[in-house]
Design an enzyme around this catalytic site. Structure first.
Site, PDB file in Angstrom:
ATOM      1  N   CYS A  14     -12.395   7.903   0.183  1.00  0.00           N
ATOM      2  CA  CYS A  14     -11.593   6.825   0.872  1.00  0.00           C
ATOM      3  C   CYS A  14     -12.320   5.697   1.395  1.00  0.00           C
ATOM      4  CB  CYS A  14     -11.281   7.551   2.174  1.00  0.00           C
ATOM      5  SG  CYS A  14      -9.982   6.441   3.222  1.00  0.00           S
TER       6      CYS A  14
ATOM      7  N   CYS B 249      -3.146   4.025  15.114  1.00  0.00           N
ATOM      8  CA  CYS B 249      -4.568   3.985  14.392  1.00  0.00           C
ATOM      9  C   CYS B 249      -5.749   3.544  14.987  1.00  0.00           C
ATOM     10  CB  CYS B 249      -4.120   3.081  13.061  1.00  0.00           C
ATOM     11  SG  CYS B 249      -5.468   2.955  11.837  1.00  0.00           S
TER      12      CYS B 249
ATOM     13  N   GLU C 265      -6.171  -3.612   5.472  1.00  0.00           N
ATOM     14  CA  GLU C 265      -4.837  -3.721   4.670  1.00  0.00           C
ATOM     15  C   GLU C 265      -5.215  -4.266   3.448  1.00  0.00           C
ATOM     16  OE1 GLU C 265      -1.764  -3.708   2.469  1.00  0.00           O
ATOM     17  OE2 GLU C 265      -1.367  -3.027   4.465  1.00  0.00           O
TER      18      GLU C 265
ATOM     19  N   CYS D 191      -7.678  10.989   9.159  1.00  0.00           N
ATOM     20  CA  CYS D 191      -6.953   9.535   8.911  1.00  0.00           C
ATOM     21  C   CYS D 191      -6.294   9.088  10.032  1.00  0.00           C
ATOM     22  CB  CYS D 191      -5.634  10.303   8.134  1.00  0.00           C
ATOM     23  SG  CYS D 191      -4.365   9.048   7.791  1.00  0.00           S
TER      24      CYS D 191
ATOM     25  N   CYS E 137      -9.303  -4.702  11.132  1.00  0.00           N
ATOM     26  CA  CYS E 137      -7.866  -4.923  10.627  1.00  0.00           C
ATOM     27  C   CYS E 137      -6.976  -5.795  11.307  1.00  0.00           C
ATOM     28  CB  CYS E 137      -7.155  -3.498  10.544  1.00  0.00           C
ATOM     29  SG  CYS E 137      -5.718  -3.401   9.375  1.00  0.00           S
TER      30      CYS E 137
ATOM     31  N   GLU F 137     -16.748   1.812   7.434  1.00  0.00           N
ATOM     32  CA  GLU F 137     -16.881   3.174   7.353  1.00  0.00           C
ATOM     33  C   GLU F 137     -16.268   3.790   5.826  1.00  0.00           C
ATOM     34  OE1 GLU F 137     -17.612   4.655  11.932  1.00  0.00           O
ATOM     35  OE2 GLU F 137     -15.647   4.646  11.069  1.00  0.00           O
TER      36      GLU F 137
ATOM     37  N   CYS G 179      -1.641  -1.359  14.286  1.00  0.00           N
ATOM     38  CA  CYS G 179      -0.804  -0.006  14.248  1.00  0.00           C
ATOM     39  C   CYS G 179      -1.080   0.773  15.445  1.00  0.00           C
ATOM     40  CB  CYS G 179      -0.871   0.802  12.938  1.00  0.00           C
ATOM     41  SG  CYS G 179      -0.308  -0.305  11.474  1.00  0.00           S
TER      42      CYS G 179
END
Length: 392
Positions: free
Chosen positions: A129, A143, A196, A369, A136, A116, A140
């Site tokens: 972005c 997230c 990352e 975010c 990932c 995305e 986290c």
């Protein structure tokens, strides 16, 4: 001292196999790589530099993907290019537009995987972005993207292609012969999407070289921000080989709390991370480092946390971006109360640091975010659940 081996995540990443015998995609090749490819395809050595300049401008300045339309090249040379190369970018699967004008793109790359991309228009700039990995590894806990397992790294072409795809959608490519329009709809790029970036360093570096090139997409290094969760050994390389602005997903002022929020902290703790950050602006002649700090109710939002934060970053040219937590279904946290966020911001500001509170954007389309996670991945899981229960 930099380790000899590249830093990789502690999982097996399946390398992408390019189709054998197919056309070579020119998107994502650096100038040096494009030169080598053109020479290998039959371009005379003495013409190579000129040909790279011509092809580069057609692809990255004019946005042209068809060699037949590259009209300052001789017909036989256009035929040579078409026989060996292609100019392709990721496929736009779907687009959602938020009430606030934010656009979220679902993009399909080679192999059928999806990432995305989000475009955020503001009065004085437009920020894109982009993603650097499919999924990932960092998990986290606040997230949503981190709940999707890593599939693979994106290639340099797939990273650059996200910028090109957004310019397609926004109609931003210049028109030959038309008056020059200085308005930049995509004026800033942030590597804050899925993945990352420093676990995919070489591809990110090569992609950003292309994005920054003054004869193409022409986005200044000071308008590119790379966000890392703290892959310490690659931070100096980022300064030296990319030189863009740096943002750090910080989110906590003690190792005990950060270990839970950002598990990479168990490998490189706050003290180790801050030691690397103190060198960054000096190495890259860059501006302030941005510390991203998501505000989680009762977890990291106390006055004591604010005071600890300013003490920790003392001496680092910095600003602190306070991010109201963007809640998602099943999230284990709640957003801090607005009054609490403002009180935290006030302590940071009075200590001499800019502490803007980021306005949540695109929440109605899950583009905010920490919310990026492939919509089709969610849909697949919804469809799979009843089948699993039935033993299918």
């Amino acid at each position: 001292m930099r380790p000899a081996a590249p830093i990789t995540q502690d999982v097996l990443t399946i390398p992408r196999k390019l189709p054998e015998g197919g056309l070579t995609n020119l998107v994502g090749l650096t100038r040096e790589q494009m030169r080598d490819a053109l020479v290998a395809a039959g371009t005379p050595e003495r013409q190579a530099k000129m040909r790279v300049g011509q092809v580069w401008q057609w692809i990255y300045h004019w946005g042209v993907r068809d060699f037949a339309k590259m009209t300052n090249l001789a017909k036989d040379y256009r035929a040579l290019l078409a026989a060996h190369f292609e100019v392709t970018i990721p496929e736009l699967v779907s687009k959602q537009v938020s009430a606030d004008g934010t656009r979220k793109y679902l993009v399909r790359i080679t192999g059928g995987h999806e990432v995305e991309v989000v475009y955020i228009p503001e009065e004085s700039r437009g920020t894109l972005c982009i993603s650097s990995q499919v999924g990932c590894t960092l998990t986290c806990s606040f997230c949503h993207t981190g709940t999707q397992k890593l599939v693979r790294n994106l290639t340099a072409g797939e990273i650059v292609g996200q910028v090109m795809l957004a310019r397609d959608d926004l109609g931003e490519w210049p028109i030959p012969g038309a008056p020059k329009d200085e308005t930049r709809l995509v004026s800033n790029v942030v590597l804050m999407g899925m993945g990352e970036p420093l676990y995919n360093f070489e591809n990110v570096r090569d992609a950003m070289k292309i994005v920054m090139d003054g004869e193409g997409l022409t986005i200044s290094r000071r308008r590119i921000t790379l966000s890392t969760s703290g892959v310490v050994p690659e931070i100096a390389r980022t300064a030296e080989e990319i030189g863009c602005l740096l943002a750090v997903s910080f989110h906590a002022t003690t190792d005990a709390v950060r270990d839970g929020l950002v598990p990479i902290n168990k490998k490189w703790n706050i003290e180790t991370l801050l030691a690397a950050l103190r060198d960054y602006p000096r190495l890259s002649n860059s501006e302030r480092i941005t510390f991203e700090y998501v505000m989680l109710k009762g977890v990291n939002d106390s006055d004591a946390d604010a005071r600890r934060l300013v003490k920790l970053i003392q001496g680092i040219p910095a600003k602190i971006n306070l991010i109201p937590f963007n809640e998602w279904p099943g999230a284990p946290y709640q957003r801090s109360d607005w009054e609490r966020i403002e009180a935290f911001s006030d302590i940071v500001y009075k200590a001499g640091y800019a502490s803007p509170i980021r306005t949540p954007r695109g929440e109605d389309i899950m583009a905010a975010c920490g919310q990026l996670k492939s919509a089709t991945e969610r849909a697949r899981k919804v469809r799979a659940a009843p089948q699993a229960e039935a033993g299918v």
